[in-house]
Design a protein around this motif. Structure first.
Motif, PDB file in Angstrom:
ATOM      1  N   PHE A  21       0.832  -1.180   0.076  1.00  0.00           N
ATOM      2  CA  PHE A  21       0.150   0.178  -0.041  1.00  0.00           C
ATOM      3  C   PHE A  21       0.739   1.015   0.081  1.00  0.00           C
ATOM      4  CE2 PHE A  21      -2.634  -3.154   1.522  1.00  0.00           C
ATOM      5  CZ  PHE A  21      -4.072  -2.913   1.047  1.00  0.00           C
ATOM      6  N   THR A  22       0.401   2.339  -0.511  1.00  0.00           N
ATOM      7  CA  THR A  22       1.050   3.657  -0.330  1.00  0.00           C
ATOM      8  C   THR A  22       0.128   4.612   0.617  1.00  0.00           C
ATOM      9  OG1 THR A  22      -0.195   4.448  -2.313  1.00  0.00           O
ATOM     10  CG2 THR A  22       2.007   3.573  -2.734  1.00  0.00           C
ATOM     11  N   PHE A  23       0.837   5.374   1.279  1.00  0.00           N
ATOM     12  CA  PHE A  23       0.161   6.627   2.297  1.00  0.00           C
ATOM     13  C   PHE A  23       0.430   7.641   1.488  1.00  0.00           C
ATOM     14  CE2 PHE A  23      -0.295   9.491   5.623  1.00  0.00           C
ATOM     15  CZ  PHE A  23      -1.267   8.964   6.290  1.00  0.00           C
ATOM     16  N   ASN A  24      -0.503   8.369   0.723  1.00  0.00           N
ATOM     17  CA  ASN A  24      -0.281   9.330  -0.106  1.00  0.00           C
ATOM     18  C   ASN A  24      -0.392  10.745   0.670  1.00  0.00           C
ATOM     19  OD1 ASN A  24      -0.406   7.920  -2.669  1.00  0.00           O
ATOM     20  ND2 ASN A  24      -2.198   7.157  -1.622  1.00  0.00           N
ATOM     21  N   ARG A  30      -3.889   3.544  -0.442  1.00  0.00           N
ATOM     22  CA  ARG A  30      -4.251   2.805  -1.616  1.00  0.00           C
ATOM     23  C   ARG A  30      -3.417   1.666  -1.832  1.00  0.00           C
ATOM     24  NH1 ARG A  30      -6.326   7.212  -5.591  1.00  0.00           N
ATOM     25  NH2 ARG A  30      -6.933   9.037  -4.173  1.00  0.00           N
ATOM     26  N   PRO A  31      -3.928   0.751  -2.393  1.00  0.00           N
ATOM     27  CA  PRO A  31      -3.085  -0.437  -3.069  1.00  0.00           C
ATOM     28  C   PRO A  31      -1.935   0.042  -3.890  1.00  0.00           C
ATOM     29  CG  PRO A  31      -5.539  -1.146  -3.024  1.00  0.00           C
ATOM     30  CD  PRO A  31      -5.108   0.387  -2.823  1.00  0.00           C
ATOM     31  N   LEU A  32      -0.875  -0.341  -3.731  1.00  0.00           N
ATOM     32  CA  LEU A  32       0.277   0.044  -4.799  1.00  0.00           C
ATOM     33  C   LEU A  32      -0.374  -0.397  -6.129  1.00  0.00           C
ATOM     34  CD1 LEU A  32       3.068   0.996  -4.739  1.00  0.00           C
ATOM     35  CD2 LEU A  32       4.076  -1.194  -4.804  1.00  0.00           C
ATOM     36  N   CYS A  38      -9.334   3.194  -2.553  1.00  0.00           N
ATOM     37  CA  CYS A  38      -8.942   3.726  -1.321  1.00  0.00           C
ATOM     38  C   CYS A  38      -9.290   2.745  -0.315  1.00  0.00           C
ATOM     39  CB  CYS A  38      -9.711   5.274  -0.940  1.00  0.00           C
ATOM     40  SG  CYS A  38      -8.854   6.533  -2.090  1.00  0.00           S
ATOM     41  N   SER A  39      -8.819   3.202   1.242  1.00  0.00           N
ATOM     42  CA  SER A  39      -9.167   2.095   2.056  1.00  0.00           C
ATOM     43  C   SER A  39      -9.938   3.017   3.267  1.00  0.00           C
ATOM     44  CB  SER A  39      -7.733   1.760   2.756  1.00  0.00           C
ATOM     45  OG  SER A  39      -8.192   0.883   3.856  1.00  0.00           O
ATOM     46  N   PRO A  40     -11.323   3.033   2.804  1.00  0.00           N
ATOM     47  CA  PRO A  40     -12.196   3.822   3.867  1.00  0.00           C
ATOM     48  C   PRO A  40     -12.719   2.955   5.345  1.00  0.00           C
ATOM     49  CG  PRO A  40     -13.601   2.577   2.327  1.00  0.00           C
ATOM     50  CD  PRO A  40     -12.191   2.572   1.814  1.00  0.00           C
ATOM     51  N   ALA A  41     -12.770   3.767   6.312  1.00  0.00           N
ATOM     52  CA  ALA A  41     -13.136   3.011   7.612  1.00  0.00           C
ATOM     53  C   ALA A  41     -14.427   2.591   7.324  1.00  0.00           C
ATOM     54  CB  ALA A  41     -13.133   4.029   8.818  1.00  0.00           C
ATOM     55  N   GLY A  42     -14.653   1.543   7.937  1.00  0.00           N
ATOM     56  CA  GLY A  42     -16.224   0.986   7.876  1.00  0.00           C
ATOM     57  C   GLY A  42     -17.195   1.953   8.617  1.00  0.00           C
ATOM     58  N   ASN A  43     -18.547   1.905   8.514  1.00  0.00           N
ATOM     59  CA  ASN A  43     -19.541   2.532   9.361  1.00  0.00           C
ATOM     60  C   ASN A  43     -19.622   2.061  10.910  1.00  0.00           C
ATOM     61  OD1 ASN A  43     -19.922   4.470   7.082  1.00  0.00           O
ATOM     62  ND2 ASN A  43     -21.355   2.998   6.053  1.00  0.00           N
ATOM     63  N   GLN A  72      -9.753   9.611   4.226  1.00  0.00           N
ATOM     64  CA  GLN A  72      -8.498  10.169   4.784  1.00  0.00           C
ATOM     65  C   GLN A  72      -7.871   9.816   6.066  1.00  0.00           C
ATOM     66  OE1 GLN A  72      -9.663  14.204   4.358  1.00  0.00           O
ATOM     67  NE2 GLN A  72      -8.405  14.521   2.302  1.00  0.00           N
ATOM     68  N   TRP A  73      -6.604   9.621   6.124  1.00  0.00           N
ATOM     69  CA  TRP A  73      -5.814   9.130   7.238  1.00  0.00           C
ATOM     70  C   TRP A  73      -4.911  10.014   7.744  1.00  0.00           C
ATOM     71  CZ3 TRP A  73      -8.146   4.844   9.444  1.00  0.00           C
ATOM     72  CH2 TRP A  73      -8.956   4.142   8.810  1.00  0.00           C
ATOM     73  N   ARG A  74      -4.459  10.032   8.821  1.00  0.00           N
ATOM     74  CA  ARG A  74      -3.460  11.008   9.333  1.00  0.00           C
ATOM     75  C   ARG A  74      -2.629   9.754  10.198  1.00  0.00           C
ATOM     76  NH1 ARG A  74      -3.317  13.490  14.325  1.00  0.00           N
ATOM     77  NH2 ARG A  74      -5.587  13.373  15.087  1.00  0.00           N
ATOM     78  N   ALA A  75      -1.326  10.123  10.252  1.00  0.00           N
ATOM     79  CA  ALA A  75      -0.389   9.351  11.142  1.00  0.00           C
ATOM     80  C   ALA A  75      -0.374   9.907  12.526  1.00  0.00           C
ATOM     81  CB  ALA A  75       1.154   9.239  10.559  1.00  0.00           C
ATOM     82  N   ARG A  76      -0.377   9.416  13.794  1.00  0.00           N
ATOM     83  CA  ARG A  76      -0.708   9.839  15.082  1.00  0.00           C
ATOM     84  C   ARG A  76       0.858   9.970  15.471  1.00  0.00           C
ATOM     85  NH1 ARG A  76      -3.691   6.659  19.317  1.00  0.00           N
ATOM     86  NH2 ARG A  76      -5.587   7.287  17.759  1.00  0.00           N
ATOM     87  N   THR A  77       1.122  11.216  16.124  1.00  0.00           N
ATOM     88  CA  THR A  77       2.413  11.707  16.510  1.00  0.00           C
ATOM     89  C   THR A  77       2.438  11.735  18.048  1.00  0.00           C
ATOM     90  OG1 THR A  77       2.456  13.974  16.360  1.00  0.00           O
ATOM     91  CG2 THR A  77       3.092  12.848  14.526  1.00  0.00           C
ATOM     92  N   THR A  78       3.502  11.903  18.571  1.00  0.00           N
ATOM     93  CA  THR A  78       3.497  11.945  20.132  1.00  0.00           C
ATOM     94  C   THR A  78       2.749  13.450  20.629  1.00  0.00           C
ATOM     95  OG1 THR A  78       5.775  12.772  20.084  1.00  0.00           O
ATOM     96  CG2 THR A  78       5.388  10.262  20.739  1.00  0.00           C
TER      97      THR A  78
END
Length: 80
Positions: A21-24, A30-32, A38-43, A72-78
């Motif tokens: 997968f790629t994190f855009n 998305r799968p490479l 896309c990879s959506p979260a389920g309801n 849409q996703w984001r990476a969690r930071t400290t």
């Protein structure tokens, strides 16, 4: 499979194209080899071990402006 509606689940790593997968920069995952998906979260949501942790299913779906809030996703930071 790399088709819309396919479930994403945890498996042992084997290096296959199904696990690449790629994190855009637009926040999508998305799968490479299927950039139209896309990879959506389920309801449906359930709680994890901690009430602050929410668990949703993951699948593949056509990338869509109508589903942007789930795709849409984001990476969690400290600092989060």
């Amino acid at each position: 499979s790399l088709t819309s509606g396919s479930e994403i689940k945890l498996e042992n790593c084997d290096g296959s194209e199904l696990q690449q997968f790629t994190f855009n920069t637009d926040g999508t995952i998305r799968p490479l080899n299927a950039s139209d998906l896309c990879s959506p979260a389920g309801n449906e949501t359930r709680h994890g071990r901690n009430p602050d942790h929410l668990i949703r299913s993951l699948s593949l779906a056509e990338c869509s402006f109508d589903l942007v809030s789930l795709q849409q996703w984001r990476a969690r930071t400290t600092d989060d």
